[in-house]
Each structure stands twice: as structure tokens, then as C-alpha cells.
Design a protein around this motif. Structure first.
Motif, PDB file in Angstrom:
ATOM      1  N   TYR A  16      54.144  21.440 -56.957  1.00 42.33           N
ATOM      2  CA  TYR A  16      53.136  21.367 -58.015  1.00 42.33           C
ATOM      3  C   TYR A  16      53.279  20.055 -58.785  1.00 42.33           C
ATOM      4  O   TYR A  16      54.390  19.631 -59.107  1.00 42.33           O
ATOM      5  N   CYS A  25      59.156  23.265 -64.078  1.00 42.75           N
ATOM      6  CA  CYS A  25      57.843  23.383 -63.465  1.00 42.75           C
ATOM      7  C   CYS A  25      57.072  24.512 -64.158  1.00 42.75           C
ATOM      8  O   CYS A  25      57.570  25.637 -64.254  1.00 42.75           O
ATOM      9  N   ARG A  27      54.569  26.068 -63.041  1.00 44.76           N
ATOM     10  CA  ARG A  27      54.068  27.028 -62.050  1.00 44.76           C
ATOM     11  C   ARG A  27      55.141  28.003 -61.579  1.00 44.76           C
ATOM     12  O   ARG A  27      54.964  29.210 -61.590  1.00 44.76           O
ATOM     13  N   CYS A  28      56.322  27.488 -61.177  1.00 51.09           N
ATOM     14  CA  CYS A  28      57.373  28.361 -60.613  1.00 51.09           C
ATOM     15  C   CYS A  28      58.604  28.470 -61.504  1.00 51.09           C
ATOM     16  O   CYS A  28      59.548  29.158 -61.156  1.00 51.09           O
TER      17      CYS A  28
END
Length: 97
Positions: A16, A25, A27-28
Motif C-alpha cells: 500500500y 501502514c 491499511r494493514c
């Protein structure tokens, strides 16, 4: 989170694109420093378990001391690697001096 040479930063876990100021991050939730610190803590726990077992079972003392020594050295290596993965955080250590 390292940036590609001449490109935008990206997460090594999921790929990402992230902002330059982000330390994890979005996203994760991957953070290389946190993962390294968790591994270092588990290795230090292994040292404590080996030293505790040494008291209970002294007949395998040499093996337990060897395992504890290796785990102790690896924990410091992981701690160093976790700081190298996020070198901008080392600057905050010297701001307090």
C-alpha cells in the motif's frame, strides 16, 4: 516502510502507498519496529524460562545456559535491527539530552 529509490514510500507487507510521515501502514497496521520489539521480548522471555529451568533441572545446565546465551544475543540483535528499520526514531533519543 522504505521508499523505492526515487518513488513513493510503500508498505513492505501489503504494498500500500503511504505518506512519508507515517510510521505504520494505515491499511494493514504493519510496523517493522513493533515486530522487531515483539520478537526481542519473546527472546528475552526465553532467557528467563531457561534460567528458571536451570534451577529446577540442573543436570542439563550446559544446554540451558547455551540456549539462554544465544537467545540473549539474538534479542539484542533484533532490538538493533528494529531501530535500524526506523532510523528517524533514533533522533528522538538525543532530543532529551
Amino acid at each position: 516502510m522504505r521508499s523505492i529509490v526515487g518513488g513513493e514510500p510503500y508498505c513492505k507487507q501489503c504494498g500500500y502507498d503511504i505518506d512519508r510521515g507515517e510510521s505504520i501502514c494505515p491499511r494493514c497496521q504493519f510496523s517493522p519496529r513493533q515486530r522487531g520489539l515483539k520478537i526481542a521480548l519473546w527472546l528475552l522471555l526465553a532467557v528467563v524460562v531457561c534460567m528458571s529451568l536451570l534451577i529446577v533441572v540442573p543436570s542439563i545446565g550446559r544446554v540451558l545456559i547455551g540456549v539462554a546465551a544465544v537467545a540473549f544475543m539474538l534479542s539484542f540483535v533484533m532490538l538493533f535491527v528494529s531501530f535500524v528499520a526506523t532510523p528517524y526514531r533514533l533522533g528522538s533519543l538525543f532530543l532529551r539530552l
